[in-house]
Design a protein around this motif. Structure first.
Motif, mmCIF file in Angstrom:
data_model
loop_
_atom_site.group_PDB
_atom_site.id
_atom_site.type_symbol
_atom_site.label_atom_id
_atom_site.label_comp_id
_atom_site.label_asym_id
_atom_site.label_seq_id
_atom_site.Cartn_x
_atom_site.Cartn_y
_atom_site.Cartn_z
ATOM 1 N N PRO A 191 0.785 -1.241 0.000
ATOM 2 C CA PRO A 191 0.000 0.000 0.000
ATOM 3 C C PRO A 191 0.813 1.285 0.000
ATOM 4 N N THR A 192 2.029 1.259 0.522
ATOM 5 C CA THR A 192 2.811 2.490 0.645
ATOM 6 C C THR A 192 4.210 2.314 0.073
ATOM 7 N N ARG A 193 4.825 3.461 -0.252
ATOM 8 C CA ARG A 193 6.191 3.451 -0.766
ATOM 9 C C ARG A 193 7.148 2.844 0.248
ATOM 10 N N GLU A 194 6.975 3.217 1.514
ATOM 11 C CA GLU A 194 7.883 2.726 2.541
ATOM 12 C C GLU A 194 7.828 1.208 2.666
ATOM 13 N N LEU A 195 6.621 0.650 2.661
ATOM 14 C CA LEU A 195 6.504 -0.798 2.778
ATOM 15 C C LEU A 195 7.065 -1.492 1.543
ATOM 16 N N ALA A 196 6.785 -0.942 0.351
ATOM 17 C CA ALA A 196 7.326 -1.524 -0.878
ATOM 18 C C ALA A 196 8.848 -1.541 -0.831
ATOM 19 N N GLN A 197 9.444 -0.449 -0.406
ATOM 20 C CA GLN A 197 10.900 -0.378 -0.328
ATOM 21 C C GLN A 197 11.457 -1.393 0.668
ATOM 22 N N GLN A 198 10.782 -1.541 1.812
ATOM 23 C CA GLN A 198 11.260 -2.476 2.820
ATOM 24 C C GLN A 198 11.166 -3.914 2.326
ATOM 25 N N ALA A 226 -3.160 -6.083 2.750
ATOM 26 C CA ALA A 226 -4.313 -5.848 1.875
ATOM 27 C C ALA A 226 -5.361 -4.974 2.535
ATOM 28 N N ASP A 227 -5.528 -5.105 3.842
ATOM 29 C CA ASP A 227 -6.534 -4.288 4.520
ATOM 30 C C ASP A 227 -6.222 -2.810 4.361
ATOM 31 N N ARG A 228 -4.947 -2.484 4.426
ATOM 32 C CA ARG A 228 -4.533 -1.093 4.276
ATOM 33 C C ARG A 228 -4.744 -0.613 2.840
ATOM 34 N N MET A 229 -4.459 -1.474 1.872
ATOM 35 C CA MET A 229 -4.663 -1.085 0.472
ATOM 36 C C MET A 229 -6.132 -0.769 0.200
ATOM 37 N N LEU A 230 -7.009 -1.599 0.740
ATOM 38 C CA LEU A 230 -8.436 -1.376 0.531
ATOM 39 C C LEU A 230 -8.895 -0.132 1.286
ATOM 40 N N ASP A 231 -8.355 0.064 2.496
ATOM 41 C CA ASP A 231 -8.725 1.230 3.298
ATOM 42 C C ASP A 231 -8.281 2.527 2.624
ATOM 43 N N MET A 232 -7.184 2.462 1.875
ATOM 44 C CA MET A 232 -6.663 3.646 1.193
ATOM 45 C C MET A 232 -7.340 3.865 -0.166
ATOM 46 N N ALA A 266 -1.562 -7.761 9.000
ATOM 47 C CA ALA A 266 -1.547 -7.738 10.461
ATOM 48 C C ALA A 266 -2.959 -7.832 11.018
ATOM 49 N N THR A 267 -3.946 -7.383 10.249
ATOM 50 C CA THR A 267 -5.346 -7.473 10.665
ATOM 51 C C THR A 267 -6.164 -8.075 9.531
ATOM 52 N N MET A 268 -7.252 -8.691 9.888
ATOM 53 C CA MET A 268 -8.107 -9.327 8.882
ATOM 54 C C MET A 268 -9.550 -9.272 9.365
ATOM 55 N N ASP A 269 -10.455 -8.826 8.511
ATOM 56 C CA ASP A 269 -11.862 -8.865 8.880
ATOM 57 C C ASP A 269 -12.686 -9.276 7.666
ATOM 58 N N ASP A 270 -13.981 -9.444 7.877
ATOM 59 C CA ASP A 270 -14.845 -9.952 6.819
ATOM 60 C C ASP A 270 -14.919 -9.013 5.626
ATOM 61 N N SER A 271 -14.793 -7.711 5.870
ATOM 62 C CA SER A 271 -14.876 -6.764 4.752
ATOM 63 C C SER A 271 -13.710 -6.948 3.792
ATOM 64 N N VAL A 272 -12.532 -7.261 4.339
ATOM 65 C CA VAL A 272 -11.367 -7.525 3.492
ATOM 66 C C VAL A 272 -11.568 -8.812 2.719
ATOM 67 N N LEU A 332 -4.548 10.046 18.531
ATOM 68 C CA LEU A 332 -5.092 8.735 18.199
ATOM 69 C C LEU A 332 -5.575 8.735 16.752
ATOM 70 N N PRO A 333 -5.456 7.623 16.056
ATOM 71 C CA PRO A 333 -5.864 7.572 14.647
ATOM 72 C C PRO A 333 -7.380 7.536 14.499
ATOM 73 N N PHE A 334 -7.852 8.032 13.346
ATOM 74 C CA PHE A 334 -9.286 7.967 13.057
ATOM 75 C C PHE A 334 -9.734 6.533 12.794
ATOM 76 N N VAL A 335 -8.863 5.707 12.239
ATOM 77 C CA VAL A 335 -9.175 4.306 11.956
ATOM 78 C C VAL A 335 -8.520 3.453 13.030
ATOM 79 N N ALA A 336 -9.326 2.732 13.790
ATOM 80 C CA ALA A 336 -8.813 2.010 14.956
ATOM 81 C C ALA A 336 -7.723 1.011 14.592
ATOM 82 N N GLU A 337 -7.850 0.353 13.442
ATOM 83 C CA GLU A 337 -6.843 -0.630 13.040
ATOM 84 C C GLU A 337 -5.452 -0.014 12.924
#
Length: 410
Positions: free
Chosen positions: A80-87, A155-161, A185-191, A319-324
């Motif tokens: 989902p992010t440049r930083e994660l892709a680079q890592q 994937a949850d982050r990609m969908l959230d973004m 790191a997290t998984m729910d039914d929406s994902v 605190l973040p707006f999205v609890a995850e």
């Protein structure tokens, strides 16, 4: 179990020995045998547990043993992010160090020319953000026709973004015969409802309770007035002589403001967020890793991809707006078996955000008072829900109600 017992290719065993990796982590032990068998996979694991090697080692093993004479993009990792892709790309290159395999990292915010040149020279593995991957597909500099392995990382982050549209376009160009893996790191039914069409009877593994925080991260919450948060952060860092402290804010402006004020407090501080150039972000992260910068203030764009094994302290200034995102933020510490500490500062206007985190974690979180920084109890809370988008509020409401319903049924 040892890595030797997995019967990986010699090139990979050589890399593992070079990295001094002897025994797989739990998620690696669960995932690698299944992927080696060619199974599709849904895997849930906390950050810092070795997810990249969990999917990349068996992929590399397959590619090393194949008989392709010329490089062709056969493995794709979407992040989902440049930083994660680079890592992920950096870790993959380490694992592929003694093989002939070539890795390319494609992400926005950087000149596309060098990326095109790398692709033209031939690569076997691509790690990419969805938007930049589409850019290359549209320009004809990248073909997905030979893909045999596909990974959705976070994937949850990609969908959230909001990447679902880009992902659907990418999937239309993907060969039907492939192995697909989803790690998060997290998984729910929406994902699951959005990605299950792309997986073929996947196996499911997990090493932590779903939507939980790492056990080796000590979580502390302080009730404090909004206008005294920066003062409290400086006090905690200075009094305890903390080095390498990662501070999270919700907005770019807040990140810049906190960085400016903490510098005035005598703490060497830099900020990273989406408005910073890729070069500036990389330089700031490198200075933070090297210890030249003591404090790094970041928005959630940096919550994924920052991998500093020795990082001991994370502070949530807001605190973040999205609890995850709370899980992902504090997951930057307590990595690779190390212990970590997270401090979250909660103003009266953020009580509703704390409640959403409580629902997500299914636990009670009680902020304490620190002497000299007690909150003003005469203040009335504002309704800050208007700061979130309508769609996000609706989604979060459904998630919270759904979790409460499931818990009542247990």
């Amino acid at each position: 179990m040892s890595f030797q017992s997995l019967n990986l290719a010699d090139e990979l065993n050589q890399a593992l020995a070079h990295l001094e990796f002897t025994e797989p982590t739990q998620i690696q032990a669960l995932s690698i045998p299944l992927i080696l068998q060619g199974k599709d996979l849904l895997a849930t694991a906390q950050t810092g547990t070795g997810k990249t090697a969990a999917f990349m080692l068996p992929i590399l093993n397959s590619l090393v043993q194949s008989d392709f004479e010329a490089p062709a993009v056969r493995a794709l990792v979407l992040a989902p992010t440049r930083e994660l892709a680079q890592q992920v790309a950096k870790d993959t290159k380490r694992l592929a160090k003694f093989s002939h395999l070539r890795v390319a990292c494609l992400y926005g915010g950087a000149n596309i020319g060098p990326q095109e040149k790398t692709l033209k020279e031939g690569v076997d593995i691509v790690v990419a953000t969805p938007g930049r991957l589409l850019d290359h597909m549209i320009k004809g500099t990248l073909s997905l026709s030979a893909i045999t392995h596909l990974v959705f990382d976070e994937a949850d982050r990609m969908l959230d973004m909001g990447f679902i549209g880009e992902i659907k376009r990418i999937m239309r160009k993907m060969p039907e015969k492939r192995q697909t893996m989803l790690f998060s790191a997290t998984m729910d039914d929406s994902v699951l409802s959005q990605v299950k069409m792309w997986l073929n009877t996947p196996e499911r593994v997990g090493v932590e309770q779903q939507n939980s925080t790492a056990d080796n991260v000590d979580q502390t919450f302080y009730a404090v007035d909004e206008d005294r948060k920066r003062e409290l952060i400086a006090h905690l860092i200075g009094k305890n002589n903390w080095q390498q402290v990662l501070v999270f804010t919700r907005t770019k402006k807040a990140a810049d403001d906190y960085a400016s004020e903490l510098n005035k407090d005598g703490l060497a501080t830099l900020a990273i967020h989406g408005d910073k150039s890729q070069g500036a972000r990389e330089r700031a992260l490198e200075q933070f890793k090297s210890g030249k910068t003591r404090v790094l203030v970041a928005t959630d764009v940096a919550a994924r991809g920052i991998d500093i094994k020795a990082l001991s302290y994370v502070i949530n200034a807001e605190l973040p707006f999205v609890a995850e995102d709370y899980i992902h933020r504090i997951g930057r510490t307590g990595r690779a078996g190390n212990s970590g500490q997270s401090i979250s500062l909660v103003s009266i206007d953020e009580q509703w955000l704390l409640e959403e985190i409580e629902v997500l974690l299914d636990t009670r979180l009680t902020p304490q008072w620190l002497a000299g920084y007690e909150p003003d109890l005469t203040k009335e809370p504002k309704d800050n829900r208007k700061n979130t988008s309508k769609s996000r509020k609706q989604r979060d409401k459904k998630r919270i109600l759904g979790q409460r319903t499931r818990r009542r049924k247990k």
